[in-house]
Design a protein around this motif. Sequence first.
Motif, PDB file in Angstrom:
ATOM      1  N   GLN A 216       1.035  -1.117  -0.006  1.00  9.62           N
ATOM      2  CA  GLN A 216       0.070   0.072   0.051  1.00  9.62           C
ATOM      3  C   GLN A 216       0.854   1.316   0.060  1.00  9.62           C
ATOM      4  O   GLN A 216       0.346   2.233  -0.132  1.00  9.62           O
ATOM      5  N   THR A 217       2.127   1.197   0.132  1.00  9.93           N
ATOM      6  CA  THR A 217       2.805   2.337   0.484  1.00  9.93           C
ATOM      7  C   THR A 217       3.287   2.980  -0.786  1.00  9.93           C
ATOM      8  O   THR A 217       3.714   4.192  -0.957  1.00  9.93           O
ATOM      9  N   GLY A 218       3.283   2.090  -2.112  1.00 11.73           N
ATOM     10  CA  GLY A 218       3.733   2.530  -3.406  1.00 11.73           C
ATOM     11  C   GLY A 218       5.301   2.680  -3.664  1.00 11.73           C
ATOM     12  O   GLY A 218       5.856   3.124  -4.556  1.00 11.73           O
ATOM     13  N   LYS A 219       5.855   2.369  -2.569  1.00  7.36           N
ATOM     14  CA  LYS A 219       7.488   2.391  -2.653  1.00  7.36           C
ATOM     15  C   LYS A 219       7.935   1.092  -3.131  1.00  7.36           C
ATOM     16  O   LYS A 219       7.224   0.087  -2.809  1.00  7.36           O
ATOM     17  N   PRO A 220       8.980   0.990  -3.857  1.00  3.01           N
ATOM     18  CA  PRO A 220       9.367  -0.335  -4.280  1.00  3.01           C
ATOM     19  C   PRO A 220       9.841  -1.274  -3.252  1.00  3.01           C
ATOM     20  O   PRO A 220      10.358  -0.775  -2.191  1.00  3.01           O
ATOM     21  N   VAL A 221       9.477  -2.647  -3.378  1.00  2.39           N
ATOM     22  CA  VAL A 221       9.655  -3.644  -2.279  1.00  2.39           C
ATOM     23  C   VAL A 221      10.632  -4.496  -2.629  1.00  2.39           C
ATOM     24  O   VAL A 221      10.561  -5.013  -3.722  1.00  2.39           O
ATOM     25  N   LEU A 222      11.908  -4.709  -2.011  1.00  3.19           N
ATOM     26  CA  LEU A 222      12.870  -5.731  -2.117  1.00  3.19           C
ATOM     27  C   LEU A 222      12.362  -6.767  -1.352  1.00  3.19           C
ATOM     28  O   LEU A 222      12.271  -7.014  -0.060  1.00  3.19           O
ATOM     29  N   LEU A 223      11.812  -7.768  -1.959  1.00  4.02           N
ATOM     30  CA  LEU A 223      11.223  -9.203  -1.248  1.00  4.02           C
ATOM     31  C   LEU A 223      12.294 -10.379  -1.174  1.00  4.02           C
ATOM     32  O   LEU A 223      12.615 -10.723  -2.490  1.00  4.02           O
ATOM     33  N   LYS A 224      12.745 -10.438  -0.166  1.00  4.37           N
ATOM     34  CA  LYS A 224      13.800 -11.720  -0.153  1.00  4.37           C
ATOM     35  C   LYS A 224      13.064 -12.896  -0.032  1.00  4.37           C
ATOM     36  O   LYS A 224      12.088 -13.041   0.796  1.00  4.37           O
ATOM     37  N   ARG A 225      13.627 -13.977  -0.755  1.00  5.87           N
ATOM     38  CA  ARG A 225      13.191 -15.260  -0.708  1.00  5.87           C
ATOM     39  C   ARG A 225      13.443 -15.732   0.969  1.00  5.87           C
ATOM     40  O   ARG A 225      14.168 -15.859   1.405  1.00  5.87           O
ATOM     41  N   GLY A 226      12.421 -16.619   1.348  1.00  2.00           N
ATOM     42  CA  GLY A 226      12.332 -17.114   2.780  1.00  2.00           C
ATOM     43  C   GLY A 226      13.178 -18.198   2.895  1.00  2.00           C
ATOM     44  O   GLY A 226      13.678 -18.864   1.796  1.00  2.00           O
ATOM     45  N   LEU A 227      13.889 -18.685   3.937  1.00  2.00           N
ATOM     46  CA  LEU A 227      14.788 -19.407   4.351  1.00  2.00           C
ATOM     47  C   LEU A 227      14.557 -21.025   3.648  1.00  2.00           C
ATOM     48  O   LEU A 227      15.356 -21.440   3.376  1.00  2.00           O
ATOM     49  N   SER A 228      13.454 -21.247   3.786  1.00  2.00           N
ATOM     50  CA  SER A 228      13.109 -22.570   3.368  1.00  2.00           C
ATOM     51  C   SER A 228      11.786 -22.560   2.361  1.00  2.00           C
ATOM     52  O   SER A 228      10.989 -23.376   2.489  1.00  2.00           O
ATOM     53  N   SER A 229      11.749 -21.208   1.578  1.00  2.00           N
ATOM     54  CA  SER A 229      10.463 -21.224   0.822  1.00  2.00           C
ATOM     55  C   SER A 229      10.944 -21.673  -0.852  1.00  2.00           C
ATOM     56  O   SER A 229      12.256 -21.499  -1.431  1.00  2.00           O
ATOM     57  N   THR A 230       9.873 -22.101  -1.366  1.00  2.00           N
ATOM     58  CA  THR A 230      10.288 -22.402  -2.726  1.00  2.00           C
ATOM     59  C   THR A 230       9.790 -21.368  -3.777  1.00  2.00           C
ATOM     60  O   THR A 230       9.509 -20.074  -3.199  1.00  2.00           O
ATOM     61  N   ILE A 231      10.309 -21.313  -4.762  1.00  2.00           N
ATOM     62  CA  ILE A 231      10.310 -20.518  -5.872  1.00  2.00           C
ATOM     63  C   ILE A 231       8.591 -19.820  -5.942  1.00  2.00           C
ATOM     64  O   ILE A 231       8.127 -18.741  -6.267  1.00  2.00           O
TER      65      ILE A 231
END
Length: 335
Positions: free
Chosen positions: A200-215
């Motif tokens: 909701q912020t409108g700012k770009p978000v750098l989303l890091k992959r979770g430690l045990s997350s699949t693609i």
Amino acid sequence: MIIVFTEEAREAQVENLKRNMESLGFVLSEIAGQSKRMVGLAGDTSVVDRESLERYDFVDRVIKVSEPYKLSGRNFHPQDTVVDIAGSAKIGGGQFAVAAGPCSIESEQQILSVARDVKRSGAAMLRGGAFKPRSSPYSFQGLGLDGLELMKIAREKTGLPIVTEIMSVEYLDVFEREVDVIQVGARNMQNFTLLKEVGQTGKPVLLKRGLSSTIEELLMAADYILVSGKSQVILCERGIRTFETATRNTLDVSAVPVLKKKSHLPVMVDPSHGTGYWHLVYPMALASVAAGCDGLIIEVHNQPEAALCDGQQSITPVFFDKLMDSIEKVRAAIA
Ligand code: PEP
Ligand code: MN
């Protein structure tokens, strides 16, 4: 989506379910099977709850053919997304950008010194944690809002946009106002409330992959942010947990071309957290560039041996300068 019926399924049961599905607007087609009857469903099947169909004893299983994510998928948006970083840099669609800086902001002198050095070497963004997600509650937790103020000073003096991690919705307003790229860390990749709010912020978000997350889970998390239609997302591979203990995490370099194929979003790689050792940052950064990433996020410290956080995986400004040189050479070689 394909519904596979059991061999015992009765005609009336199948027809009843088919009618229900048709009334929901799906186009149905029978698929001839050797022993089992199958029906294909065309339409927006993302709204269909697979488990609720599998509850019927005459349904053997339900196979999802389309991806469970949409907004981040290339089917939805074939062209590469280019993310604009505070009007001073772009990432994606052939534009490459490096974020560099310390794991944590420690003092004005430290952040300014690193910011000036990485800028001189060609970094497009300054990274630095003010709110740190530490495994141990006894470890340095970051300077909090004071750290953010120091980042702002570094931005003012160098012109570098700042990227820093948000840990809780409590600080959403201040991040929206002050931060150029909001980082959602690996540990919060599935904090769905936080994802919706940062979107909701409108700012770009750098989303890091979770430690045990699949693609697939990473892309579904990206959809939570994109659903607002306000914020853009940069995906970040930062290593995953495997049985290997020789490195802090296993950097999944293959995630880069996989993500680039499945998604239109820019992909960054963090070889610092991805490996956990400063001497592995250089080779894995170059490997990631060769694999086609759109950017890198690198931990750089003016005095790694005295760092309050992640000194073992931080490189010096001198070494960062050498890395930036090599990155240019690899980029030229694969162009
Ligand atoms: C970081 O970039 O400071 C960080 C904590 O990374 P991650 O969330 O990938 O562990
Ligand atoms: Mn770190």
